[in-house]
Structure formats: C-alpha cells, structure tokens
Design an enzyme around this catalytic site. Sequence first.
Site, PDB file in Angstrom:
ATOM      1  N   HIS A 195       0.767  -1.333  -0.113  1.00  0.00           N
ATOM      2  CA  HIS A 195       0.034   0.062  -0.020  1.00  0.00           C
ATOM      3  C   HIS A 195       0.962   1.187   0.051  1.00  0.00           C
ATOM      4  CE1 HIS A 195      -3.263  -2.822   1.064  1.00  0.00           C
ATOM      5  NE2 HIS A 195      -4.063  -1.959   0.140  1.00  0.00           N
ATOM      6  N   GLU A 439     -10.369 -10.927  -4.756  1.00  0.00           N
ATOM      7  CA  GLU A 439      -8.995 -11.060  -4.368  1.00  0.00           C
ATOM      8  C   GLU A 439      -8.504 -12.108  -3.707  1.00  0.00           C
ATOM      9  OE1 GLU A 439      -8.264  -6.966  -2.854  1.00  0.00           O
ATOM     10  OE2 GLU A 439     -10.067  -7.126  -1.360  1.00  0.00           O
ATOM     11  N   ASP A 463      -4.106  -8.291  -4.191  1.00  0.00           N
ATOM     12  CA  ASP A 463      -4.237  -9.235  -3.442  1.00  0.00           C
ATOM     13  C   ASP A 463      -4.398 -10.579  -3.922  1.00  0.00           C
ATOM     14  OD1 ASP A 463      -4.017  -8.249  -0.822  1.00  0.00           O
ATOM     15  OD2 ASP A 463      -5.833  -7.169  -1.110  1.00  0.00           O
ATOM     16  N   CYS A 510      -9.421  -3.215 -10.268  1.00  0.00           N
ATOM     17  CA  CYS A 510      -9.114  -2.161  -9.592  1.00  0.00           C
ATOM     18  C   CYS A 510      -7.584  -2.259  -9.139  1.00  0.00           C
ATOM     19  CB  CYS A 510     -10.199  -1.796  -8.719  1.00  0.00           C
ATOM     20  SG  CYS A 510     -10.366  -2.615  -7.336  1.00  0.00           S
TER      21      CYS A 510
HETATM   22  C1  PEP Z   1      -6.004  -5.026  -4.690  1.00  0.00           C
HETATM   23  O1  PEP Z   1      -5.932  -5.913  -3.526  1.00  0.00           O
HETATM   24  O2  PEP Z   1      -6.018  -5.185  -5.771  1.00  0.00           O
HETATM   25  C2  PEP Z   1      -6.963  -3.557  -4.356  1.00  0.00           C
HETATM   26  C3  PEP Z   1      -7.301  -2.839  -5.350  1.00  0.00           C
HETATM   27  O3  PEP Z   1      -7.109  -3.380  -2.950  1.00  0.00           O
HETATM   28  P1  PEP Z   1      -5.796  -3.138  -2.240  1.00  0.00           P
HETATM   29  O4  PEP Z   1      -4.566  -2.642  -2.917  1.00  0.00           O
HETATM   30  O5  PEP Z   1      -6.374  -1.722  -1.273  1.00  0.00           O
HETATM   31  O6  PEP Z   1      -5.763  -4.053  -1.143  1.00  0.00           O
HETATM   32 MG    MG Z   2      -6.933  -5.621  -2.070  1.00  0.00          MG
END
Ligand code: PEP
Ligand code: MG
Length: 579
Positions: A195, A439, A463, A510
């Site tokens: 993140h 995910e 994820d 996403c």
């Molecule tokens: C992901 O896991 O791809 C996602 C979009 O959520 P995050 O990156 O916030 O875990």
């Molecule tokens: Mg995620």
Amino acid sequence: MVSFALNGVGVSGGIAIGRAQLVSHATLEVAHYTIPASKVEPEIARFTNAIKEVQKELENLHAAMTSGDVPGEFGAFLDVHWMILTDPTISDAPKKIILEQRCNAEWALTQQMGVLVDQFDQIEDSYLRERKADIVQVGERILKRLMGKPGALPAPVAEEQTILVAHDLSPADVIQFKHHHYGAFLTDVGGVTSHTAIVARSLNVPAVVATHNARQLIRDSEMLIVDGDAGVVIINPDRAVLSEYRLKQSELELERQKLKRLRTKRAETLDGVQIELYANIELPEDLAQTLDNGATGVGLFRSEFLFLNRDGLPSEDEQFEAYRAVAEGMEGRPVTIRTFDLGADKAIESLEGLARVAPNPALGLRAVRFCLAEPRLFLTQLRAILRASHYGKVRILVPMLASSNEIDQTLVMIDHAKEALRDQGVPFDSGIEVGGMIEIPAAVIAMDAFIARLDFLSIGTNDLIQYTLAVDRADEAVAHLYNPLHPAIIRLLAQAISTANKAKRPIAVCGEMAGEVNLTRLLLGLGLRNFSMHPAHLLEVKQRVLTSEVAAAKPIVDRIRRADSPERISLLVDKLNAS
Ligand code: PEP
Ligand code: MG
C-alpha cells in the site's frame, strides 16, 4: 564527494533531482545524548509531562467510546494500556535512569523497555508473553510524545527538491505526503504493490523501494537523482550525468503535457468498443486529480485511509461528509466506496492491541472479516455511505470476499442500516448497488456461488496475486516471485471476467494491473471493459485504448491463456504491444 548508484525496485515512475532528507522513526531511531546536571530536573519533568499527555490521549479514546463508534473490546484494551502506563516500571523507572545516567528521556525509556521486553520473553505463559506487544505500544506512544507530534513527518525546506529517504514508510506515513509536495522518496524495504507503493503512485512522484541500505549509505542534504522507472538512485552525480537526467526529465514533462489533450476524449478502441476508465482514490482531496485526468467514475475509494493518522475513529458524520464530498464532486458519475479494509499493513493506531498480534496479518482479521467482527464500526460506516448515496451515484464495494456467507451477513447489515435510516426519516438511495472484490482465489473458483447476490464485481489483482502465489506483496525478499504474468493469474483473470460477462454482471479490475499500460491490451483481450486505477495513469491507459483493436488482440490473448510459463507470456505480451 563520492558518486555512486543504488538499485531498488521502481514503484512510481518519473525522474526527480534534489537533496536527501533522512526520515527518522520514533521506534527505529532514538537519539542518545548526555545532559548536564542542571538539566536533569527539567528532563525528568519532560518525561512526566509526556506520561500525562499519553494519559490524556487514553482518556480521550475512552470518551470516544461513549459515542458508540468504537467496539466493546476496545475498553478492555484501553484499561490494559492505562495499567501499563501507570505502573512504576514504566512511569518511574526511566526517571531513575535519567538521574543516574544523566541521559535524555527517550533513551532512558528505551533502555527500560528493553529490560521489560526481555523479562516478558522469558515468561512461559503464552497469554502473558503476548502482553509484550501492549508494553511496546505504550512505550511507543510515550516516545512519540517525547519526540514531537505523533507520526509527523519533517517539514522540508523546499519540498519539490526534497527526496525523502527512509528505512520504511507505512501507508499512513505516505498518505501524509498528499499535504506536501516532496520530489520523490526511497525506502530500504517494501514491495511493488504494497500500500505504501500504491499511495506513492497516486502522488505522482518517483519512488524506489527495496534499496536495502539507502538509509544507511545516504547522508542528509546529498544530491540525488531518482529514476522511478529504472528503479535507480544516483548519489552525488557528476555534471554530465545531471544534465543527461535534466534532459530526460523535461522530455517526460512534455509527454505528460501532450497526454492532457485526451482528457475529455471518450475511451473507445479502434473497433468501437467502449471502455470505462475510473479512478482509485484514498481521500476526498484526490477528487481534483481524478477530474483533471478525465475519470468517468471512482472505481475504488479506499475508505480506510480516513481512519489513519489520527487519535480515535472518524464519526458517522465525519465519514458522511467525506463520502458526500466525493459523491457531489463526481456529479452523478459512479462513486464506489469500498468498506474499510483495515488490518494487515493498514493497522490503525487507535485500535492497536484490540486484537492480539496476528501471527500472519495478511491471512488474519482483515477487510470484510474485520468489519463483520466489529458490527458497530461497520454499521457506522454503512450508515454514512447510505446517507451520502442521496447526493450522487454511490455504490458499496466489499473487500476480500472468500465465501458467500460473508456477503449474506454484509447484506443483512446493509438492510439494518437502511431500516434505521428509514425510521429516522433520513434520505438515501434505496436501490444502492452492492459489489464484491475478487481478491482471493476461492472467490474466483466459487464465483457462481455468490455472483447472483451482487450487482457488480471488482478484481483486486494486488491481493489476488499475493494470495494465489503465496507471496507477501509488501515483502521485498520475495518481490521477484510476485508476477502478474504467472499462468495461474492469467487463468484466474480469464475465468473471473468470463463468468461475470456471462452472468451479465459488470466487472472491473481495480488492482495495479489496471493502470499498467503494457497490460491494457491483454486485459481488453480477456474481455475486460472497466478499468479503475490511480488518476495519474488514466490518460496513458486511455491513449493505449484509443490505439488498440480488441478483435486483433484476441488471437494472441488466446495463446497467452494457454501459455504455461511467465517468460512465454511476457514475450506474447510484448508481441501484443508491438502490433
Ligand atoms: C487489490 O488488492 O488489488 C486492491 C485494489 O485493494 P488494495 O490494494 O487496497 O488491497
Ligand atoms: Mg486488496
């Protein structure tokens, strides 16, 4: 001055040239200095004052409990912290050390913590041994008070020319950069889709992680070049190298300006397939960048960032105001609010210690699991989202679904929240759409089990890759194994997209793959029509969409689906992009 280079992993592209500013962390670096006899009393007073401030902090958290926004176990956790704080081993022993060793309060406390932690390590009872984490958290709270504002990053002199160099930065640290304009940042550790890296990309500044020892080798104020595309840092560059990079920098800027022309252009492939390009955001402030880059919606609002860097939790009203600001700002275009995905690398200070220290946080009480385990917190957020739905086209997105009963429970919670609002006469969109994040591999394999209960889907590839390949996305030691082009990932993506398309459920990606321009044609060929990414990548991906033909990509993508090695897939992806 010796010129040298360091290699790391570039997680956010571009070139920055500026001066190093080393970032210290309360827990990582505690200054140690001796003080004159005349300063001993004031130093003890400084320590006593810090204890009082932390007492006040805990009192405030207790007071927040009565607002109903904090879970029940939180009280017990606060009581434990209060007991530790008032225990003479923490509140008195360091004073004795200051007096005897004539050292600063931070160092006295750190020494005393070391003694206590050693004692706890020797305890056989595992419950008591785990209380060590509480002691450390209380100690850190006091240290932060002693060292200034909790969690604050340094205020640089000329931000654009300042390059932050840290051992590690948490997502909570990096989100603070939104209020600054640092030129770039480097860390010793970290993975590509951690993140921390994701937030760095959204800031649109170059960033290199996993440099291993940049923090040790670079000195304050040294001249640095950061090449975020190549993952290279040059320390004390000579004049020739500097001018070469200045030239590269202005070429990149020119490219950026050119792309701006595509802002209002509709994203459509050469063979007329319409594509939705949405933005991922972390805070309402990101709206300006979202609109500037022509997003047709918000595909992922990572709401948990509202919970970071603060004492206490955001109230329902505060959350509502944030969600409403985004809903109104997008003027009727979809705004997808992900219910908070706390836990793992986004633990929050005010809830630290709420649960025991998880042996494996990524597999622990995270995202929807955490929400369902804390129904009061979850309901507060759902009410805030529903209230905001009256002001725009708001959608709810539930993270990390693994089984259908998690959706069932979430839908029940949403119904409860709706019922309560109805009883109170508060307006909301009763037809609000609810989607799920795909995910975890289980969610793809068993997608038909819950697709009917959801209005839309969004694949979180960050994820999905982590859990499919069993590679921690934040751990640089295994970063080389984290590969979006692994055949298993391609097959899971293909399966998820085709299942959703057959069931006529809109599906987006996403995760970071959506913003990776070299993967745009691959995703189009797999049948994807909705992409959500950091606003900084929108125009580049739009340009690729405008020059792509879905029908022409299909035969190569079919070969990619059958390919059995990442190397072969990578070659085929190059072929796809060369056409
Ligand atoms: C992901 O896991 O791809 C996602 C979009 O959520 P995050 O990156 O916030 O875990
Ligand atoms: Mg995620």
